[in-house]
Structure formats: C-alpha cells, structure tokens
Motif scaffolding. Sequence first.
Motif, PDB file in Angstrom:
ATOM      1  N   TYR A   1      59.153 -28.859 133.392  1.00  0.00           N
ATOM      2  CA  TYR A   1      58.185 -28.922 132.137  1.00  0.00           C
ATOM      3  C   TYR A   1      57.235 -30.122 132.276  1.00  0.00           C
ATOM      4  O   TYR A   1      56.193 -29.984 131.673  1.00  0.00           O
ATOM      5  CB  TYR A   1      58.964 -28.936 130.932  1.00  0.00           C
ATOM      6  CG  TYR A   1      59.931 -27.623 130.754  1.00  0.00           C
ATOM      7  CD1 TYR A   1      59.621 -26.471 131.355  1.00  0.00           C
ATOM      8  CD2 TYR A   1      61.105 -27.755 130.270  1.00  0.00           C
ATOM      9  CE1 TYR A   1      60.293 -25.411 131.202  1.00  0.00           C
ATOM     10  CE2 TYR A   1      61.921 -26.572 130.073  1.00  0.00           C
ATOM     11  CZ  TYR A   1      61.542 -25.360 130.589  1.00  0.00           C
ATOM     12  OH  TYR A   1      62.116 -24.564 130.359  1.00  0.00           O
ATOM     13  N   ALA A   2      57.679 -31.298 132.641  1.00  0.00           N
ATOM     14  CA  ALA A   2      56.777 -32.587 132.858  1.00  0.00           C
ATOM     15  C   ALA A   2      55.746 -32.275 133.944  1.00  0.00           C
ATOM     16  O   ALA A   2      54.756 -32.703 133.519  1.00  0.00           O
ATOM     17  CB  ALA A   2      57.782 -33.714 133.095  1.00  0.00           C
TER      18      ALA A   2
ATOM     19  N   GLY B   1      50.193 -31.448 134.899  1.00  0.00           N
ATOM     20  CA  GLY B   1      49.026 -30.596 135.524  1.00  0.00           C
ATOM     21  C   GLY B   1      48.089 -30.037 134.511  1.00  0.00           C
ATOM     22  O   GLY B   1      47.170 -30.148 134.626  1.00  0.00           O
ATOM     23  N   TRP B   2      48.633 -29.812 133.375  1.00  0.00           N
ATOM     24  CA  TRP B   2      47.627 -29.193 132.137  1.00  0.00           C
ATOM     25  C   TRP B   2      46.790 -30.457 131.866  1.00  0.00           C
ATOM     26  O   TRP B   2      45.669 -30.148 131.636  1.00  0.00           O
ATOM     27  CB  TRP B   2      48.401 -28.956 130.997  1.00  0.00           C
ATOM     28  CG  TRP B   2      47.888 -28.406 129.711  1.00  0.00           C
ATOM     29  CD1 TRP B   2      46.996 -27.281 129.602  1.00  0.00           C
ATOM     30  CD2 TRP B   2      47.910 -29.057 128.384  1.00  0.00           C
ATOM     31  NE1 TRP B   2      46.637 -27.122 128.433  1.00  0.00           N
ATOM     32  CE2 TRP B   2      47.085 -28.303 127.400  1.00  0.00           C
ATOM     33  CE3 TRP B   2      48.515 -30.190 128.013  1.00  0.00           C
ATOM     34  CZ2 TRP B   2      46.832 -28.588 126.603  1.00  0.00           C
ATOM     35  CZ3 TRP B   2      48.325 -30.332 126.765  1.00  0.00           C
ATOM     36  CH2 TRP B   2      47.351 -29.694 125.806  1.00  0.00           C
TER      37      TRP B   2
ATOM     38  N   VAL C   1      51.206 -38.564 127.321  1.00  0.00           N
ATOM     39  CA  VAL C   1      52.289 -39.472 127.417  1.00  0.00           C
ATOM     40  C   VAL C   1      53.360 -39.015 126.265  1.00  0.00           C
ATOM     41  O   VAL C   1      54.428 -39.173 126.322  1.00  0.00           O
ATOM     42  CB  VAL C   1      51.829 -40.898 127.158  1.00  0.00           C
ATOM     43  CG1 VAL C   1      52.737 -41.884 126.814  1.00  0.00           C
ATOM     44  CG2 VAL C   1      50.911 -41.349 128.394  1.00  0.00           C
ATOM     45  N   ILE C   2      52.774 -38.478 125.162  1.00  0.00           N
ATOM     46  CA  ILE C   2      53.680 -38.310 124.085  1.00  0.00           C
ATOM     47  C   ILE C   2      54.459 -36.900 124.383  1.00  0.00           C
ATOM     48  O   ILE C   2      55.597 -36.771 124.118  1.00  0.00           O
ATOM     49  CB  ILE C   2      52.544 -38.042 122.878  1.00  0.00           C
ATOM     50  CG1 ILE C   2      52.104 -39.199 122.248  1.00  0.00           C
ATOM     51  CG2 ILE C   2      53.518 -37.343 121.683  1.00  0.00           C
ATOM     52  CD1 ILE C   2      51.071 -38.932 121.093  1.00  0.00           C
ATOM     53  N   ILE C   3      53.915 -36.068 125.201  1.00  0.00           N
ATOM     54  CA  ILE C   3      54.635 -35.137 125.613  1.00  0.00           C
ATOM     55  C   ILE C   3      55.821 -35.210 126.509  1.00  0.00           C
ATOM     56  O   ILE C   3      56.881 -34.786 126.283  1.00  0.00           O
ATOM     57  CB  ILE C   3      53.652 -33.955 126.318  1.00  0.00           C
ATOM     58  CG1 ILE C   3      52.767 -33.348 125.369  1.00  0.00           C
ATOM     59  CG2 ILE C   3      54.503 -32.773 126.980  1.00  0.00           C
ATOM     60  CD1 ILE C   3      51.655 -32.401 125.976  1.00  0.00           C
ATOM     61  N   LEU C   4      55.290 -36.370 127.552  1.00  0.00           N
ATOM     62  CA  LEU C   4      56.306 -36.516 128.165  1.00  0.00           C
ATOM     63  C   LEU C   4      57.380 -37.434 127.684  1.00  0.00           C
ATOM     64  O   LEU C   4      58.691 -37.316 127.987  1.00  0.00           O
ATOM     65  CB  LEU C   4      55.772 -37.631 129.393  1.00  0.00           C
ATOM     66  CG  LEU C   4      54.802 -36.782 130.336  1.00  0.00           C
ATOM     67  CD1 LEU C   4      54.061 -37.679 131.415  1.00  0.00           C
ATOM     68  CD2 LEU C   4      55.565 -35.618 131.351  1.00  0.00           C
ATOM     69  N   VAL C   5      57.243 -38.368 126.746  1.00  0.00           N
ATOM     70  CA  VAL C   5      58.349 -38.943 126.126  1.00  0.00           C
ATOM     71  C   VAL C   5      59.192 -37.952 125.181  1.00  0.00           C
ATOM     72  O   VAL C   5      60.288 -38.092 125.113  1.00  0.00           O
ATOM     73  CB  VAL C   5      57.393 -40.013 125.024  1.00  0.00           C
ATOM     74  CG1 VAL C   5      58.557 -40.652 124.038  1.00  0.00           C
ATOM     75  CG2 VAL C   5      56.881 -41.073 125.813  1.00  0.00           C
TER      76      VAL C   5
END
Length: 199
Positions: free
Chosen positions: A18-19, A24-25, A94-98
């Motif tokens: 998912y990360a 990639g997106w 970054v927010i998505i990864l966190v």
Amino acid sequence: MAYGLGSARANKWAMAFYAALAVGWSGWKMWKYHSSDYVLAPLEPRRGTPPAELFGGQLQPGNSIELSVPKADLSRLLGLIDVLRYSSIVVGMVIILVGLLFVYRFCDRVIVGNPFTNAARTDVVMISVCIAVYPAITGFLNLLGTNSVVGALDLSEIVDTSRSANGLYAAVVIAVFLQFVYATITQGTKLARDSEGLV
C-alpha cells in the motif's frame, strides 16, 4: 484475516504494498503536473461583481469554472505556484504514509491479540487524524497555488478561488465515525468479558 491481517509477515508485506502504491500515485501526479503545459485553477466571480469577460467567455455570478492556464502566462509567479503544487502532492504522500504506519501498528496489535490497549487507541486516533488532516492541508496548499495563479493573471479584483469543503467535511465525518466504531467495539468487548465473569 484478509488484507494484511493474516499474520505479522502478511501485514508487513501488505502495508509495504500500500505504501508503494501511495508513492507511485504521488509520483505519477508530480510527473503529470511537470509534463503539463497548463495549470488548473478553479475560480468563481467575487460576490457583487458584474459579469466579467474572461479568456473569450463571460463569467457570470454564481458560476464556478476550472481555468486551464498556460504556464507561459504565469512566468511572474510560476516558481511559487510550482512549489505549492509539488508541496501539496508531497505533503499528501507523507500524510498517507504516516497513516499507513499507524494502520500497520494497529493491525499488528490485532494479530497478537491486543486491539484494545492504550497504544492501540492511540493508533486509531492517529489514523483518524491523518484522514481529517489530508484534505485540510492539501486543500490549503492547492488554495494558495490557485490564489497565486489569480495574482499572476491580475484577476484578484473580479474572481475568487472556488473552494469546496465537501472533501474536508466527509473526511472529518469518517474520522469521527471511526472513533465511534472503535469505542463501541471496545465497550462491547468489555461488557462481554464482564458478562462472562458473572457466569
């Protein structure tokens, strides 16, 4: 369990996948903006202003349009606009990864049988924060970028940036609902354990 909750190893690989999708997106969005010769800017006329001629068309009160502006016409503020557009994408990534990190931590706690500890509660709170913060911060950066487009075209007296808060409201509702569901499940589990103790 599916989607990364079968085992600690499966959880790790699922979250890594998912990360990678998130990175990639975000990279695709950055490449798309970089390769485009245009900047998109959602605009609407200021309240109380008469209809305005804008790039061969007439902008009426109550209208909302997405203007596609050639980057060559924005040379005065193009550097700032680029920084804001790229920042929106990078900060969003970054927010998505966190958020995924806290999802990974919570899933690990579920796998080992500790879904209702204080640490697990913190994970759920942080997941909700990331959900709510994503549209707020990325939307603010995009708004600044659009304002820069308006300033570069000297249109600030007749148009305003069109901004919808629907995405932010939806994210806040989802974040609050997630907390409500988690609290309900936690309370239900506690009552079930208490009932078992009374039997």
